[in-house]
Design an enzyme around this catalytic site. Structure first.
Site, PDB file in Angstrom:
ATOM      1  N   LYS A 168      26.648  11.764   8.289  1.00  8.09           N
ATOM      2  CA  LYS A 168      25.868  12.829   7.663  1.00  8.09           C
ATOM      3  C   LYS A 168      25.995  14.105   8.500  1.00  8.09           C
ATOM      4  O   LYS A 168      26.181  14.017   9.705  1.00  8.09           O
ATOM      5  CB  LYS A 168      24.395  12.420   7.563  1.00  8.09           C
ATOM      6  CG  LYS A 168      24.154  11.073   6.893  1.00  8.09           C
ATOM      7  CD  LYS A 168      24.470  11.095   5.431  1.00  8.09           C
ATOM      8  CE  LYS A 168      24.166   9.737   4.780  1.00  8.09           C
ATOM      9  NZ  LYS A 168      24.432   9.729   3.340  1.00  8.09           N
ATOM     10  N   HIS A 287      32.760   1.533  -2.865  1.00  7.72           N
ATOM     11  CA  HIS A 287      31.498   2.213  -3.140  1.00  7.72           C
ATOM     12  C   HIS A 287      31.246   2.198  -4.639  1.00  7.72           C
ATOM     13  O   HIS A 287      32.182   2.237  -5.436  1.00  7.72           O
ATOM     14  CB  HIS A 287      31.529   3.657  -2.621  1.00  7.72           C
ATOM     15  CG  HIS A 287      30.163   4.256  -2.489  1.00  7.72           C
ATOM     16  ND1 HIS A 287      29.435   4.709  -3.568  1.00  7.72           N
ATOM     17  CD2 HIS A 287      29.374   4.467  -1.406  1.00  7.72           C
ATOM     18  CE1 HIS A 287      28.269   5.171  -3.156  1.00  7.72           C
ATOM     19  NE2 HIS A 287      28.203   5.028  -1.847  1.00  7.72           N
TER      20      HIS A 287
END
Length: 473
Positions: A168, A287
């Site tokens: 992040k 994902h």
């Protein structure tokens, strides 16, 4: 032999496609749909319409029906059940002969079962709740490139869940700073770091630069820790040609694992990439970006347990499955159901977990369940209990949000994990004694102590939108 004559006209679907006395064959593909019919359309007619329009039927009689054996090829609606607590819809069970589908092509399965029929006017809403793939069809699919045991052998890591972290902020970092974040997390104790699903090759960080800096970080962390490390390099791309170009470069720089967004990237691309990974010794992380658009509405779409089965057939060594305790949708019983569908070799029907059919995977390897989304050290006891060893626990903000930095956040998670694994081995109840277990571990780890203090008030207590309807035969 009597000769059938062609008679033009429109007949009710139920005359040909509703067959309550049908006994499904071992080779049939079985489907459970949740049907919300339009007013005035009775149950049998709506179920038969779905069976017809998802197999070989159409709205009117056609003379070319006489050129084939419709009794062999047609889908058959053979059972209806009430949905507990919801009288607006019902479950319809439909059997499809295996020869309706191309071998090894989940794409072809979906074009029939979740194709035009989902826009059919006779039903107000339609949801595919579950599928049973016969072993005869499973054997035609590639499945995970390697599977759980091969991955553990490659990594030389056994007896515990693996630890990961999504870097992040997910967008905006330069390649060099991105690689630095990976290095700090890996040397702090994580097994993997990860590209977020929407990191591809944007102007702020081109894919080749990211691959180079990240693999430098991985190799440096391996040298310092003596452990095998990895980073999920997202090779999802605008075209299949570009996807394979990125995969080949990842192999060239000796990356152990790559990543693909299997729904956004497409099932055809995913199956091809899984085959490439199998042939090139590369692990494949999957994902599920876009899944909630498909599976979150409880009346229309495709349940995630179906998407899990489709992924296992298409190919992937890891799959994101939700967390139960984090920020993403997913109740405990349903999540445990699709985790088993991802990992186990045989999963029996279990309506308490939303599993409508026995599913035999034969010798097809299973994949790691990935828990990711709003989790931190306080969740560790529950995560180890829910997911078990064959899982990847990914703490993004729960690593990089540590007040002392990425390495400290990773160290805190590693200490918490090892404390929980040790306590489990001692026979302790992790969820009941979790606070005591973590507090004792934090006495010897200032990084864990600070992490526990930082996130002690963070909870995601929202009602699950897609509630499990427990139905009986």
């Amino acid at each position: 032999m009597a000769v059938k004559s062609y008679q033009a006209g429109v007949t009710q679907y139920r005359q040909s496609y509703w067959q309550p006395d049908y006994m499904p064959l071992d080779t049939d593909i079985l489907a459970c749909f949740k049907i919300t019919p339009q007013p005035g359309v009775d149950r049998e007619e709506a179920a038969a319409a779905v069976a017809a329009e998802s197999s070989c039927g159409t709205w009117t009689t056609v003379w070319t029906d006489l050129l084939t054996d419709l009794d062999y090829y047609k889908g058959r609606a053979y059972r209806l059940e009430d949905v507990p607590g919801d009288d607006t819809c019902y479950y319809a069970f439909i059997a499809y002969p295996i020869d309706l589908f191309e071998e090894g092509s989940v794409v072809n399965v979906f074009t029939s079962l979740v194709g035009n029929v989902f826009g059919f006017k006779a039903v107000r809403a339609l949801r595919l709740e579950d599928l049973r793939f016969p072993i005869a069809y499973v054997k035609t699919c590639g499945g995970p490139p390697h599977g759980i045991q091969v991955e553990r052998d490659k990594l030389n890591k056994y007896g515990r869940p693996l630890l990961g972290c999504t870097i992040k902020p997910k967008l905006g970092l330069s390649a060099k700073n991105y690689g630095r974040a990976c290095y700090e997390a890996l040397r702090g104790g994580l097994d993997f770091t990860k590209d977020d699903e929407n990191i591809n090759s944007q102007p702020f960080m081109r894919w080749r630069d990211r691959f180079d800096f990240v693999m430098e970080a991985v190799q440096k962390a391996e040298q310092e820790t003596g452990e095998r490390k990895g980073h999920y390099l997202n090779v999802t791309a605008p075209t299949p040609e570009e996807m394979y170009k990125r995969a080949e470069y990842a192999k060239e720089i000796r990356a152990p694992i790559i990543m693909h967004d299997y729904l956004a990237g497409g099932l055809c691309a995913n199956a091809g990439l899984a085959n490439w990974c199998r042939n090139n010794g590369m692990l494949l992380h999957i994902h599920r970006a876009m899944h909630a658009v498909i599976d979150r509405n409880p009346h229309h779409g495709i349940h995630f347990r179906v998407l899990t089965k489709i992924l296992r057939l298409s190919g992937g060594d890891h799959l994101h499955t939700g967390t139960v305790v984090g920020k993403l949708e997913g109740d405990r019983a349903s999540t445990l159901g699709w985790i088993d569908l991802l990992r186990e070799s045989f999963v029996p029907e279990d309506r308490s977990r939303g599993i409508f059919f026995d599913q035999d995977w034969g010798s097809m390897p299973g994949g790691f369940a990935v828990a990711s989304g709003g989790i931190h050290v306080w969740h560790m006891p529950a995560l180890v209990t829910i997911f078990g060893d064959d899982s990847v626990l990914q703490f993004g903000g729960g690593t990089l949000g540590h007040p002392w930095g990425n390495a400290a956040g990773a160290h805190a998670n590693r200490v918490a994990l090892e404390a929980c694994v040790q306590a489990r081995g001692e026979g302790r109840h992790l969820e009941k004694e979790g606070k005591d277990i973590l507090t004792a571990a934090a006495a010897h780890s200032p990084e864990l102590k600070i992490a526990m203090e930082t996130w002690k008030e963070i909870k995601f207590e929202f009602e699950t939108m897609d509630k499990l309807a427990i139905a009986n035969k």
